[in-house]
Design a protein around this motif. Structure first.
Motif, mmCIF file in Angstrom:
data_model
loop_
_atom_site.group_PDB
_atom_site.id
_atom_site.type_symbol
_atom_site.label_atom_id
_atom_site.label_comp_id
_atom_site.label_asym_id
_atom_site.label_seq_id
_atom_site.Cartn_x
_atom_site.Cartn_y
_atom_site.Cartn_z
ATOM 1 N N TYR A 161 34.031 30.774 42.026
ATOM 2 C CA TYR A 161 34.293 31.561 40.812
ATOM 3 C C TYR A 161 34.401 33.052 41.162
ATOM 4 O O TYR A 161 35.334 33.741 40.761
ATOM 5 C CB TYR A 161 33.176 31.337 39.784
ATOM 6 C CG TYR A 161 33.304 32.220 38.575
ATOM 7 C CD1 TYR A 161 34.302 32.003 37.633
ATOM 8 C CD2 TYR A 161 32.438 33.305 38.397
ATOM 9 C CE1 TYR A 161 34.437 32.846 36.531
ATOM 10 C CE2 TYR A 161 32.567 34.138 37.307
ATOM 11 C CZ TYR A 161 33.563 33.914 36.363
ATOM 12 O OH TYR A 161 33.696 34.746 35.292
ATOM 13 N N CYS A 214 33.247 31.214 30.266
ATOM 14 C CA CYS A 214 33.383 32.230 31.309
ATOM 15 C C CYS A 214 32.818 33.548 30.777
ATOM 16 O O CYS A 214 33.194 33.982 29.691
ATOM 17 C CB CYS A 214 34.866 32.401 31.668
ATOM 18 S SG CYS A 214 35.172 33.819 32.746
ATOM 19 N N ASP A 217 36.060 36.298 30.310
ATOM 20 C CA ASP A 217 37.105 36.210 29.283
ATOM 21 C C ASP A 217 36.758 35.235 28.152
ATOM 22 O O ASP A 217 37.589 34.979 27.282
ATOM 23 C CB ASP A 217 38.436 35.798 29.931
ATOM 24 C CG ASP A 217 38.246 34.610 30.873
ATOM 25 O OD1 ASP A 217 37.580 33.649 30.462
ATOM 26 O OD2 ASP A 217 38.729 34.674 32.010
ATOM 27 N N CYS A 236 36.575 28.193 35.690
ATOM 28 C CA CYS A 236 37.286 28.922 34.640
ATOM 29 C C CYS A 236 38.780 28.822 34.965
ATOM 30 O O CYS A 236 39.234 29.382 35.963
ATOM 31 C CB CYS A 236 36.878 30.381 34.571
ATOM 32 S SG CYS A 236 37.931 31.250 33.386
ATOM 33 N N LYS A 238 41.216 30.255 33.735
ATOM 34 C CA LYS A 238 41.910 31.545 33.657
ATOM 35 C C LYS A 238 41.640 32.394 34.894
ATOM 36 O O LYS A 238 42.548 33.015 35.436
ATOM 37 C CB LYS A 238 41.435 32.308 32.408
ATOM 38 C CG LYS A 238 42.532 32.595 31.413
ATOM 39 C CD LYS A 238 41.982 33.455 30.305
ATOM 40 C CE LYS A 238 43.049 33.732 29.267
ATOM 41 N NZ LYS A 238 42.454 34.319 28.062
ATOM 42 N N CYS A 239 40.392 32.434 35.320
ATOM 43 C CA CYS A 239 40.010 33.317 36.437
ATOM 44 C C CYS A 239 40.313 32.713 37.805
ATOM 45 O O CYS A 239 40.559 33.442 38.757
ATOM 46 C CB CYS A 239 38.515 33.623 36.404
ATOM 47 S SG CYS A 239 37.996 34.610 35.005
HETATM 48 ZN ZN LIG Z 1 37.329 33.385 33.305
#
Ligand SMILES: [Zn+2]
Length: 244
Positions: A161, A214, A217, A236, A238-239
């Motif tokens: 992460y 997360c 975000d 996550c 998105k990340c």
């Molecule tokens: Zn994220």
């Protein structure tokens, strides 16, 4: 399950036993313990998730596995699988695997891969990663104790992460500088983990392990058993980038 830092944390609690002579070794483990009676502990070391009691010509490795634990001067109601007794104290291990080795730990184990050892060699790990593990998913490779000695599921998830890498990315698709950053992150986070253990706040301080969203975000995390290791994985979407 204990990870490398948990074992180093136990080792640090045992420092006062260095130089002490064992009066008796006991426990139901099958290992022949007679050689340990009346011998001096020269050193106590760790290698990833293994704890070593080093004697003159041999050493004993203790691995706590999934459910193992250690108590000093205290006992559980169940029998210890391995115990070291001293005139006024004792160390008890429960549900632990033990093994006796001849010689020194460095004769048997490569400390270059131990994320918490001063001999850790990031260049060596990077080279091996790119030569031997290139077709594998990084989320699986991080659990390979021969390459990332001491990494457990929490370190795996938190490091991926922090390095913004999706665990299903194949090693060969991840840019080299990203791999370098991941290796550094694993080591740095392992030392943070060791620090968090002092106040029992590993889980509280985790960014995504055991969480639902997360922290950056507020995206809902994906939580599933993933890859060959089949360990609960938090991501996550998105990340963390899936490199292809
Ligand atoms: Zn994220």
């Amino acid at each position: 399950m204990p990870e490398g830092p948990s074992i180093l944390f136990l080792k640090n609690k045992l420092q006062r036993f260095k130089g002490k002579t064992v009066s008796e070794a006991s426990g139901y483990s099958e290992m022949d313990k007679s050689a340990i009676d009346h011998v001096k502990i020269l050193d106590i070391e760790t290698y990833g998730k293994n704890l070593f009691f080093v004697f003159k010509d041999f050493f004993v490795g203790v691995h706590l596995g999934l459910f193992g634990s250690m108590l000093v001067n205290k006992r559980k109601k169940v029998n210890a699988s391995f115990a070291l007794h001293f005139p006024h104290s004792e160390i008890n291990f429960y549900v632990a695997n033990t093994k006796m080795y001849q010689g020194k730990p460095s004769d048997h184990f490569n400390f270059k891969t131990d994320i918490l050892n001063k001999s850790f060699d990031g260049e060596y790990v990077l080279k091996t990663l790119q030569e031997v593990y290139t077709e594998k998913m990084i989320g699986d490779v991080l659990m390979e104790q021969e390459l990332f000695t001491g990494v457990g599921n929490i370190i795996r998830i938190e490091s991926l992460y922090r390095a913004k890498i999706h665990p299903e990315s194949l090693v060969k698709d991840i840019p080299e500088k990203k791999l370098v950053y991941l290796i550094e992150t694993v080591v740095n986070y392992a030392y943070e983990f060791l620090d968090f253990l002092k106040n029992d706040e590993v889980k509280e301080k985790a960014l995504i392990y055991g969480k639902k969203i997360c922290p950056k975000d507020k995206t809902e995390l994906m939580i599933e058993e993933m890859g060959k290791v089949k360990r609960k994985t938090y991501i996550c979407p998105k990340c963390q980038k899936l490199y292809t």
